[in-house]
Structure formats: structure tokens, C-alpha cells
Design a protein around this motif. Structure first.
Motif, PDB file in Angstrom:
ATOM      1  N   GLU A 116      13.540  -1.600   3.362  1.00 13.45           N
ATOM      2  CA  GLU A 116      13.700  -1.227   1.957  1.00 13.45           C
ATOM      3  C   GLU A 116      12.292  -1.020   1.426  1.00 13.45           C
ATOM      4  N   PHE A 117      12.120   0.026   0.616  1.00 11.15           N
ATOM      5  CA  PHE A 117      10.776   0.250   0.084  1.00 11.15           C
ATOM      6  C   PHE A 117      10.850   0.849  -1.308  1.00 11.15           C
ATOM      7  N   ASP A 118       9.766   0.637  -2.036  1.00  9.44           N
ATOM      8  CA  ASP A 118       9.581   1.275  -3.328  1.00  9.44           C
ATOM      9  C   ASP A 118       8.154   1.817  -3.343  1.00  9.44           C
ATOM     10  N   ARG A 119       7.658   2.145  -4.503  1.00  7.44           N
ATOM     11  CA  ARG A 119       6.324   2.759  -4.578  1.00  7.44           C
ATOM     12  C   ARG A 119       5.213   1.853  -4.064  1.00  7.44           C
ATOM     13  N   LYS A 120       5.419   0.527  -4.116  1.00  6.98           N
ATOM     14  CA  LYS A 120       4.339  -0.385  -3.755  1.00  6.98           C
ATOM     15  C   LYS A 120       4.600  -1.221  -2.506  1.00  6.98           C
ATOM     16  N   THR A 121       5.856  -1.511  -2.211  1.00  4.55           N
ATOM     17  CA  THR A 121       6.183  -2.524  -1.217  1.00  4.55           C
ATOM     18  C   THR A 121       7.157  -2.011  -0.166  1.00  4.55           C
ATOM     19  N   VAL A 122       7.012  -2.526   1.043  1.00  2.00           N
ATOM     20  CA  VAL A 122       7.950  -2.256   2.134  1.00  2.00           C
ATOM     21  C   VAL A 122       8.423  -3.605   2.658  1.00  2.00           C
ATOM     22  N   ALA A 123       9.742  -3.750   2.805  1.00  2.00           N
ATOM     23  CA  ALA A 123      10.312  -5.025   3.248  1.00  2.00           C
ATOM     24  C   ALA A 123      11.255  -4.816   4.424  1.00  2.00           C
ATOM     25  N   ALA A 124      11.211  -5.763   5.351  1.00  2.70           N
ATOM     26  CA  ALA A 124      12.124  -5.758   6.485  1.00  2.70           C
ATOM     27  C   ALA A 124      13.507  -6.195   6.031  1.00  2.70           C
ATOM     28  N   THR A 125      14.522  -5.724   6.738  1.00  2.90           N
ATOM     29  CA  THR A 125      15.887  -6.194   6.531  1.00  2.90           C
ATOM     30  C   THR A 125      16.313  -6.931   7.800  1.00  2.90           C
ATOM     31  N   PRO A 126      17.437  -7.644   7.758  1.00  2.99           N
ATOM     32  CA  PRO A 126      17.931  -8.284   8.985  1.00  2.99           C
ATOM     33  C   PRO A 126      18.152  -7.283  10.124  1.00  2.99           C
ATOM     34  N   ARG A 127      18.472  -6.050   9.780  1.00  8.02           N
ATOM     35  CA  ARG A 127      18.659  -5.031  10.817  1.00  8.02           C
ATOM     36  C   ARG A 127      17.346  -4.723  11.527  1.00  8.02           C
ATOM     37  N   LEU A 128      16.218  -4.781  10.825  1.00  6.81           N
ATOM     38  CA  LEU A 128      14.922  -4.574  11.472  1.00  6.81           C
ATOM     39  C   LEU A 128      14.691  -5.682  12.488  1.00  6.81           C
ATOM     40  N   ASP A 129      15.010  -6.907  12.114  1.00  7.69           N
ATOM     41  CA  ASP A 129      14.815  -8.023  13.034  1.00  7.69           C
ATOM     42  C   ASP A 129      15.646  -7.827  14.302  1.00  7.69           C
ATOM     43  N   MET A 133      16.234   3.499  -1.591  1.00  9.72           N
ATOM     44  CA  MET A 133      16.288   2.544  -2.665  1.00  9.72           C
ATOM     45  C   MET A 133      15.939   3.267  -3.946  1.00  9.72           C
ATOM     46  N   SER A 134      16.665   2.981  -4.986  1.00  8.13           N
ATOM     47  CA  SER A 134      16.381   3.631  -6.257  1.00  8.13           C
ATOM     48  C   SER A 134      15.093   3.089  -6.845  1.00  8.13           C
ATOM     49  N   LYS A 135      14.522   3.844  -7.731  1.00 10.95           N
ATOM     50  CA  LYS A 135      13.258   3.437  -8.329  1.00 10.95           C
ATOM     51  C   LYS A 135      13.398   2.169  -9.161  1.00 10.95           C
ATOM     52  N   SER A 136      14.616   1.854  -9.646  1.00  9.96           N
ATOM     53  CA  SER A 136      14.791   0.677 -10.481  1.00  9.96           C
ATOM     54  C   SER A 136      15.031  -0.584  -9.663  1.00  9.96           C
ATOM     55  N   SER A 137      15.396  -0.452  -8.393  1.00 12.44           N
ATOM     56  CA  SER A 137      15.616  -1.640  -7.590  1.00 12.44           C
ATOM     57  C   SER A 137      14.344  -1.994  -6.849  1.00 12.44           C
ATOM     58  N   SER A 138      14.339  -3.179  -6.250  1.00  9.46           N
ATOM     59  CA  SER A 138      13.161  -3.626  -5.532  1.00  9.46           C
ATOM     60  C   SER A 138      13.526  -3.902  -4.090  1.00  9.46           C
ATOM     61  N   PRO A 139      12.524  -4.004  -3.207  1.00  7.23           N
ATOM     62  CA  PRO A 139      12.814  -4.260  -1.816  1.00  7.23           C
ATOM     63  C   PRO A 139      13.547  -5.566  -1.581  1.00  7.23           C
ATOM     64  N   SER A 140      13.461  -6.496  -2.505  1.00 10.64           N
ATOM     65  CA  SER A 140      14.119  -7.781  -2.313  1.00 10.64           C
ATOM     66  C   SER A 140      15.554  -7.800  -2.819  1.00 10.64           C
ATOM     67  N   SER A 141      16.076  -6.656  -3.285  1.00 10.34           N
ATOM     68  CA  SER A 141      17.417  -6.633  -3.841  1.00 10.34           C
ATOM     69  C   SER A 141      18.497  -6.892  -2.806  1.00 10.34           C
ATOM     70  N   GLY A 142      18.242  -6.559  -1.526  1.00  6.50           N
ATOM     71  CA  GLY A 142      19.184  -6.825  -0.467  1.00  6.50           C
ATOM     72  C   GLY A 142      20.366  -5.872  -0.415  1.00  6.50           C
ATOM     73  N   HIS A 143      20.440  -4.890  -1.281  1.00  5.56           N
ATOM     74  CA  HIS A 143      21.575  -3.964  -1.306  1.00  5.56           C
ATOM     75  C   HIS A 143      21.287  -2.752  -0.438  1.00  5.56           C
ATOM     76  N   ARG A 144      22.112  -2.581   0.601  1.00  8.63           N
ATOM     77  CA  ARG A 144      21.979  -1.449   1.495  1.00  8.63           C
ATOM     78  C   ARG A 144      23.338  -0.803   1.644  1.00  8.63           C
ATOM     79  N   PRO A 145      23.689   0.133   0.764  1.00  7.74           N
ATOM     80  CA  PRO A 145      25.001   0.730   0.829  1.00  7.74           C
ATOM     81  C   PRO A 145      25.244   1.433   2.151  1.00  7.74           C
ATOM     82  N   GLY A 146      26.447   1.246   2.685  1.00  7.60           N
ATOM     83  CA  GLY A 146      26.858   1.966   3.874  1.00  7.60           C
ATOM     84  C   GLY A 146      26.249   1.472   5.172  1.00  7.60           C
ATOM     85  N   THR A 147      25.638   0.297   5.180  1.00  8.41           N
ATOM     86  CA  THR A 147      25.061  -0.212   6.412  1.00  8.41           C
ATOM     87  C   THR A 147      25.783  -1.479   6.821  1.00  8.41           C
ATOM     88  N   GLY A 148      26.064  -1.593   8.095  1.00  6.13           N
ATOM     89  CA  GLY A 148      26.691  -2.794   8.628  1.00  6.13           C
ATOM     90  C   GLY A 148      25.629  -3.795   9.023  1.00  6.13           C
TER      91      GLY A 148
END
Length: 122
Positions: A93-106, A1-16
Motif C-alpha cells: 500500500e502506498f501514498d505520496r510519502k509512504t510505502v507499506a508491506a501487507t501480509p501478502r508481501l510477507d 490506494m486513494s489519496k485520502s487513505s493511508s498505507p496503514s488503513s489495511g483495506h485492499r479491495p478484491g484481494t484474498g
């Protein structure tokens, strides 16, 4: 994840939407990553410090060393190995402060193993 995006952005390029057999095996082959999957499956979003504490608690049960040393090793290992690998696979998805699960983790947290996938790779 880029530094400007957040874990809640939901954008995961190249992942099904589903986790392929090789990714499933790779991600689940390490005990720290399995612990991250379990912890984030329950919480969905944690600070990196909270995740480090939760993972370090499980490591403390199996290794020697002080709590501080264990947390330091876990924090370093998560930051430089496990979280980047899991993000690349579209699991977190993660940034400097937060780590978030995606549907793929579930999907990975599910105890069900797809027999069809196992027979394809046997």
C-alpha cells in the motif's frame, strides 16, 4: 490506494489472503519488484525516498550511470510501474510519502514454494 487513505488503513479491495500462482509469478518476475519485496519484508514501512535509495543501491551494482541518474530512474520506475502493479496485487500500500508491506508481501518474501501450486499449473 486513494489519496485520502493511508498505507496503514489495511483495506485492499478484491484481494484474498493468499497470493495466487499467476500473481506470485508476475510480481517476482522483475528484479526491482523482488528487491522491493526483500526491503519491505525487513522494514515493513518506508518513505518512498528510503525505498528508492534501498532499491537504487542494488541497481547501482549492476548498471552504469551516476548515483543521481540511477535514483531518478528507480524513483520513476517505482512510481509509474512497480508500486501501482504491486498495490493492485495487494502486495503493498502506498501514498505520496509512504510505502507499506501487507501480509501478502510477507507471503511472497517466503522462500518456500508451494509444490501443489506448481503441479497444478504444470
Amino acid at each position: 490506494m486513494s489519496k485520502s487513505s493511508s498505507p496503514s488503513s489495511g483495506h485492499r479491495p478484491g484481494t484474498g489472503s493468499t497470493v495466487d500462482f499467476e500473481t506470485r509469478f508476475d510480481v517476482r518476475s522483475n528484479s526491482l519488484r523482488r528487491t522491493v519485496i526483500s526491503v519491505l519484508h525487513e522494514a515493513q514501512v518506508l518513505t518512498r525516498g528510503e525505498l528508492t535509495e534501498a532499491v537504487a543501491e542494488t541497481v547501482d551494482e549492476t548498471t552504469e550511470g551516476s548515483d543521481r541518474q540511477t535514483r531518478r530512474r528507480v524513483r520513476f520506475s517505482l512510481a509509474h510501474n512497480h508500486l501501482p502493479r504491486m498495490e493492485e496485487a495487494g502486495i503493498v500500500e502506498f501514498d505520496r510519502k509512504t510505502v507499506a508491506a501487507t501480509p501478502r508481501l510477507d507471503e511472497l518474501a517466503s522462500p518456500r514454494i508451494d509444490e501443489f501450486q506448481l503441479t497444478q499449473h504444470a
